[in-house]
Design an enzyme around this catalytic site. Structure first.
Site, mmCIF file in Angstrom:
data_model
loop_
_atom_site.group_PDB
_atom_site.id
_atom_site.type_symbol
_atom_site.label_atom_id
_atom_site.label_comp_id
_atom_site.label_asym_id
_atom_site.label_seq_id
_atom_site.Cartn_x
_atom_site.Cartn_y
_atom_site.Cartn_z
ATOM 1 N N GLU A 187 -3.805 -3.020 -4.342
ATOM 2 C CA GLU A 187 -3.862 -1.622 -4.755
ATOM 3 C C GLU A 187 -5.076 -1.352 -5.641
ATOM 4 O O GLU A 187 -5.674 -0.267 -5.573
ATOM 5 C CB GLU A 187 -2.564 -1.238 -5.459
ATOM 6 C CG GLU A 187 -1.379 -1.205 -4.496
ATOM 7 C CD GLU A 187 -0.071 -0.853 -5.174
ATOM 8 O OE1 GLU A 187 0.452 0.245 -4.922
ATOM 9 O OE2 GLU A 187 0.429 -1.682 -5.965
ATOM 10 N N GLU B 163 5.508 -6.174 -1.609
ATOM 11 C CA GLU B 163 6.543 -5.764 -2.553
ATOM 12 C C GLU B 163 7.952 -5.707 -1.951
ATOM 13 O O GLU B 163 8.920 -6.122 -2.613
ATOM 14 C CB GLU B 163 6.186 -4.395 -3.167
ATOM 15 C CG GLU B 163 5.112 -4.443 -4.235
ATOM 16 C CD GLU B 163 3.706 -4.361 -3.692
ATOM 17 O OE1 GLU B 163 2.775 -4.137 -4.476
ATOM 18 O OE2 GLU B 163 3.522 -4.513 -2.469
#
Length: 257
Positions: free
Chosen positions: A110, A130
């Site tokens: 990210e 995740e």
């Protein structure tokens, strides 16, 4: 003084290194807040035009959120500017380059997606894993990745958490260049050098217009929109220097103001 990252000035370039190699450069709150301070200073310094962010060592750019820190019962905090002080920094008009060495997982990916260019070593791997640990990529990954490579390709990564090697990342479109690991920083600095040959005022105007324009569905409204960095360009010394240097057949002396 910083403990978990370093910042090195090289003329108009700032090189930021996440320095937690023993944790594969995973970030905990102290590291995040250090990085926020560094990028606050970068944004405010008129003599710094471009930044590169990378990770210490050759194993990882960043393995994302430090889950061991969290599992040890520590409170998870993220600065207002987001993970690494970048993922929620939507007002930065100066370019940031991610030099990805090794693993860029979860929040690490990210961070890279929040940068304007990604230069990857040939051993780099990218993923948003995740869901495999009961989390979700909520630091911008779920929104930046589909915008950068299209929904179907992004969902193929998001819904599986699979690891994507650097070469495939370039094919998918989120990596700009893949180079041997030993050449990574030289290549990132070469890209930074190409950017710094241009007027920093023009670069900031261009970056702001691109990203803010992408938020506007109507093309006419995007083209005719009002962008502060564009207004600043038209009031700048660089606007005079560029045509003058061209006419005089010399390299421009950019002021960045």
């Amino acid at each position: 003084m910083t403990e978990f990252c370093t910042a090195e000035r090289d003329g108009h370039l700032l090189v930021v290194t996440i320095n937690r190699p023993e944790r594969m450069n995973a970030l905990h709150p102290p590291a995040n807040f250090e990085l926020e301070g560094i990028f606050n200073d970068f944004a405010a310094d008129p003599d710094l035009w471009v930044a590169i962010i990378t990770g210490a060592g050759d194993r990882a750019f960043s393995a994302g959120n430090d889950l061991r820190w969290q599992a040890e019962g520590n409170k998870l905090e993220v600065p207002a500017t987001g993970f690494a002080g970048l993922t929620a920094r939507f007002d930065l008009t100066k370019p940031v380059i991610a030099a990805v060495n090794g693993v860029a997982m979860g929040g690490g990916f990210e961070i890279a997606l929040a940068c304007d260019l990604i230069i990857a070593s040939d051993n780099a791997k990218f993923a948003l894993p995740e869901p495999k640990v009961g989390l979700a990529a909520l630091a911008g990954g779920l929104h930046r990745l589909p915008r950068q490579i299209g929904a179907k390709r992004a969902m193929g990564m998001i819904l599986t958490g699979r690891q994507v090697p650097a070469a495939e990342g370039m094919e998918l479109g989120f990596v700009n260049e893949v180079v041997p690991a030993a050449e990574l920083m030289a290549s990132a600095k070469r890209w930074a050098g190409l950017i710094m040959e241009c007027s920093p005022m023009s670069i900031r105007a261009s970056k702001e217009a691109v990203y803010k324009g992408l938020d506007i569905a109507n093309l006419n409204e995007a083209v005719t929109g009002k962008y502060p960095a564009v207004n600043a360009l038209f009031k700048s010394e660089d606007l005079i220097e560029g045509p003058r240097a061209f006419a005089e057949k010399r390299k421009p002396n950019w002021k960045g103001k």
